[in-house]
Enzyme design. Structure first.
Site, PDB file in Angstrom:
ATOM      1  N   GLU A  17       0.821  -1.220   0.000  1.00  0.00           N
ATOM      2  CA  GLU A  17       0.000   0.000   0.000  1.00  0.00           C
ATOM      3  C   GLU A  17       0.849   1.263   0.000  1.00  0.00           C
ATOM      4  O   GLU A  17       2.011   1.259   0.408  1.00  0.00           O
ATOM      5  CB  GLU A  17      -0.949   0.000   1.201  1.00  0.00           C
ATOM      6  N   LYS A  78      -5.426  10.658   1.070  1.00  0.00           N
ATOM      7  CA  LYS A  78      -5.475   9.272   1.518  1.00  0.00           C
ATOM      8  C   LYS A  78      -6.837   8.732   1.096  1.00  0.00           C
ATOM      9  O   LYS A  78      -7.856   9.343   1.418  1.00  0.00           O
ATOM     10  CB  LYS A  78      -5.336   9.342   3.044  1.00  0.00           C
ATOM     11  N   VAL A  98      -5.413   0.373   3.557  1.00  0.00           N
ATOM     12  CA  VAL A  98      -5.677  -1.070   3.502  1.00  0.00           C
ATOM     13  C   VAL A  98      -6.964  -1.331   2.712  1.00  0.00           C
ATOM     14  O   VAL A  98      -7.014  -2.214   1.847  1.00  0.00           O
ATOM     15  CB  VAL A  98      -5.759  -1.669   4.924  1.00  0.00           C
ATOM     16  N   ASP A 130     -15.434   6.404  15.593  1.00  0.00           N
ATOM     17  CA  ASP A 130     -14.463   6.428  14.492  1.00  0.00           C
ATOM     18  C   ASP A 130     -13.959   5.000  14.280  1.00  0.00           C
ATOM     19  O   ASP A 130     -13.186   4.481  15.076  1.00  0.00           O
ATOM     20  CB  ASP A 130     -13.305   7.378  14.831  1.00  0.00           C
ATOM     21  N   SER A 132     -12.402   2.415  11.263  1.00  0.00           N
ATOM     22  CA  SER A 132     -11.783   2.416   9.935  1.00  0.00           C
ATOM     23  C   SER A 132     -12.586   1.609   8.916  1.00  0.00           C
ATOM     24  O   SER A 132     -13.132   0.542   9.240  1.00  0.00           O
ATOM     25  CB  SER A 132     -10.382   1.826  10.038  1.00  0.00           C
ATOM     26  N   ASP A 134     -11.240  -0.055   6.810  1.00  0.00           N
ATOM     27  CA  ASP A 134     -10.475  -1.286   6.584  1.00  0.00           C
ATOM     28  C   ASP A 134     -11.260  -2.521   7.035  1.00  0.00           C
ATOM     29  O   ASP A 134     -11.148  -3.593   6.418  1.00  0.00           O
ATOM     30  CB  ASP A 134      -9.155  -1.272   7.374  1.00  0.00           C
ATOM     31  N   LYS A 151      -3.055  -1.055  14.588  1.00  0.00           N
ATOM     32  CA  LYS A 151      -2.146  -0.083  15.175  1.00  0.00           C
ATOM     33  C   LYS A 151      -2.519   0.181  16.630  1.00  0.00           C
ATOM     34  O   LYS A 151      -3.685   0.343  16.962  1.00  0.00           O
ATOM     35  CB  LYS A 151      -2.174   1.199  14.354  1.00  0.00           C
TER      36      LYS A 151
HETATM   37  N1  PSU Z   1       0.197   0.511   8.702  1.00  0.00           N
HETATM   38  C1  PSU Z   1       1.257   1.267   9.053  1.00  0.00           C
HETATM   39  N2  PSU Z   1       1.162   2.616   8.859  1.00  0.00           N
HETATM   40  C2  PSU Z   1       0.057   3.207   8.266  1.00  0.00           C
HETATM   41  C3  PSU Z   1      -1.058   2.395   7.901  1.00  0.00           C
HETATM   42  C4  PSU Z   1      -0.923   1.043   8.139  1.00  0.00           C
HETATM   43  O1  PSU Z   1       2.275   0.739   9.571  1.00  0.00           O
HETATM   44  O2  PSU Z   1       0.034   4.415   8.075  1.00  0.00           O
HETATM   45  C5  PSU Z   1      -2.309   3.023   7.260  1.00  0.00           C
HETATM   46  C6  PSU Z   1      -3.057   1.971   6.445  1.00  0.00           C
HETATM   47  O3  PSU Z   1      -3.141   2.463   5.137  1.00  0.00           O
HETATM   48  C7  PSU Z   1      -4.423   1.869   7.071  1.00  0.00           C
HETATM   49  C8  PSU Z   1      -4.618   3.276   7.548  1.00  0.00           C
HETATM   50  O4  PSU Z   1      -5.406   1.468   6.163  1.00  0.00           O
HETATM   51  O5  PSU Z   1      -3.324   3.556   8.130  1.00  0.00           O
HETATM   52  C9  PSU Z   1      -5.794   3.392   8.502  1.00  0.00           C
HETATM   53  O6  PSU Z   1      -6.312   4.703   8.464  1.00  0.00           O
HETATM   54  P1  PSU Z   1      -7.751   5.036   9.139  1.00  0.00           P
HETATM   55  O7  PSU Z   1      -7.506   4.773  10.588  1.00  0.00           O
HETATM   56  O8  PSU Z   1      -8.011   6.506   8.847  1.00  0.00           O
HETATM   57  O9  PSU Z   1      -8.748   4.134   8.529  1.00  0.00           O
HETATM   58 MN    MN Z   2     -11.264   6.884  10.785  1.00  0.00          MN
END
Ligand code: PSU
Ligand code: MN
Length: 291
Positions: A17, A78, A98, A130, A132, A134, A151
């Protein structure tokens, strides 16, 4: 169906990604991380396949010039599954998360994807919802995502429960516990443990074909790069205070928190992040080679 998809995927492809590169690490580390991941995947017998939108064009398998164009562009948005279409329509660059890496990979027939950590349920979700995209993507696209759990800026246990609710299979590679990104274990478990990459590949082949949905493969951060939970907690609390003070929310929250902890830890979290992604690329390549 993705209109005008440029599909350069080769046999034994491993999707990579671009949000991780463009929003997860400082920009000066991104090119080197991309090169490292590409080399690792090749070295383990698979074909590295970077995914993004370049001027609105969906590309599975960026070439060097396209990657360089993205890395040089200021403010690359993003893209998750909600805004991908608008960015295509408006001919914009986009880094795929993701969720959208899965969408484009699936449409190109790529079945394995390596990343760092999945998005999930944010902390404090009871007051401020909130979650994701994903998680929903794993119910839609038949791709095996190799990650080190979700994470640790997130509510790890709530995310594990959400995956259960969505019926997404979560399998541990040489672990019985659901990892927490910078930590090898959380209090949550997995659906099954696999110790042999070829056996895992056999399961993935059957499961993707059977269900038409994704599989989450969790691979703990290498032990020598695990971060002490107490230290981590302190950095995260400070990072969350900063984000709150700046009023950061939505799509900007994850990159803001990651950037803050990388700075507060003096680069310790960045190093761990890079090492766990590399380890996931090795495993994804072995799976792709055995599929
Ligand atoms: N894994 C990492 N660093 C990142 C991400 C994943 O080590 O920055 C990214 C991925 O692209 C994942 C995104 O889909 O963070 C999640 O963002 P959000 O919480 O806004 O859905
Ligand atoms: Mn989010």
């Amino acid at each position: 169906m993705i209109p005008n998809l440029i599909n350069r995927a080769e046999p034994r492809a491993v999707a990579l990604e671009t949000t991780l590169l463009l929003h997860g690490v400082p920009r000066q580390s991104a090119a080197e991380l991309a090169r490292t991941l590409v080399e690792i995947v090749r070295k383990h017998g698979a074909s590295p396949t970077l995914i993004a939108l370049v001027r609105g064009q969906a590309i599975v398998g960026l070439n060097d010039a396209e990657l360089a164009e993205l890395l040089a562009a200021p403010d690359v948005p993003k893209a998750n599954t909600a805004n991908l279409g608008v960015l295509m329509h408006r001919s914009r660059h986009a880094a795929t998360t993701v969720s959208t890496t899965m969408e484009l990979a699936a449409s190109a027939g790529v079945r394995v994807f390596a990343t760092g950590g999945l998005g999930g349920v944010h902390r404090g979700c009871a007051e401020h919802f909130d979650v994701s995209s994903d998680l929903a993507a794993l119910t839609r696209f038949p791709v095996a995502v190799v990650s080190s759990g979700v994470k640790s800026i997130l509510d790890v246990v709530a995310t594990r429960e959400a995956l259960e609710t969505l019926g997404v299979p979560v399998v541990g590679f040489r672990t019985d516990r659901f990892p927490a990104f910078y930590q090898r274990e959380s209090t949550a478990g997995v659906d099954a443990r696999f110790d042999d990459p070829a056996d895992l590949a056999g399961f993935i082949r059957m499961e993707l074909a059977r269900s038409g949905r994704g599989v989450l493969v969790v691979n703990p951060v290498p032990a020598e790069h695990e971060i002490d939970a107490g230290k981590w907690r302190a950095w995260l609390d400070l990072a969350m205070d900063r984000a709150r003070a700046k009023g950061v929310s939505g799509r900007d929250l994850t990159p803001a928190l990651l950037a803050a902890v990388h700075e507060l830890s003096g680069g310790v979290t960045l190093r761990a992040n890079v090492e766990l992604v590399k380890s996931n690329a090795v495993l994804a390549a072995k799976i792709a080679a055995a599929l």
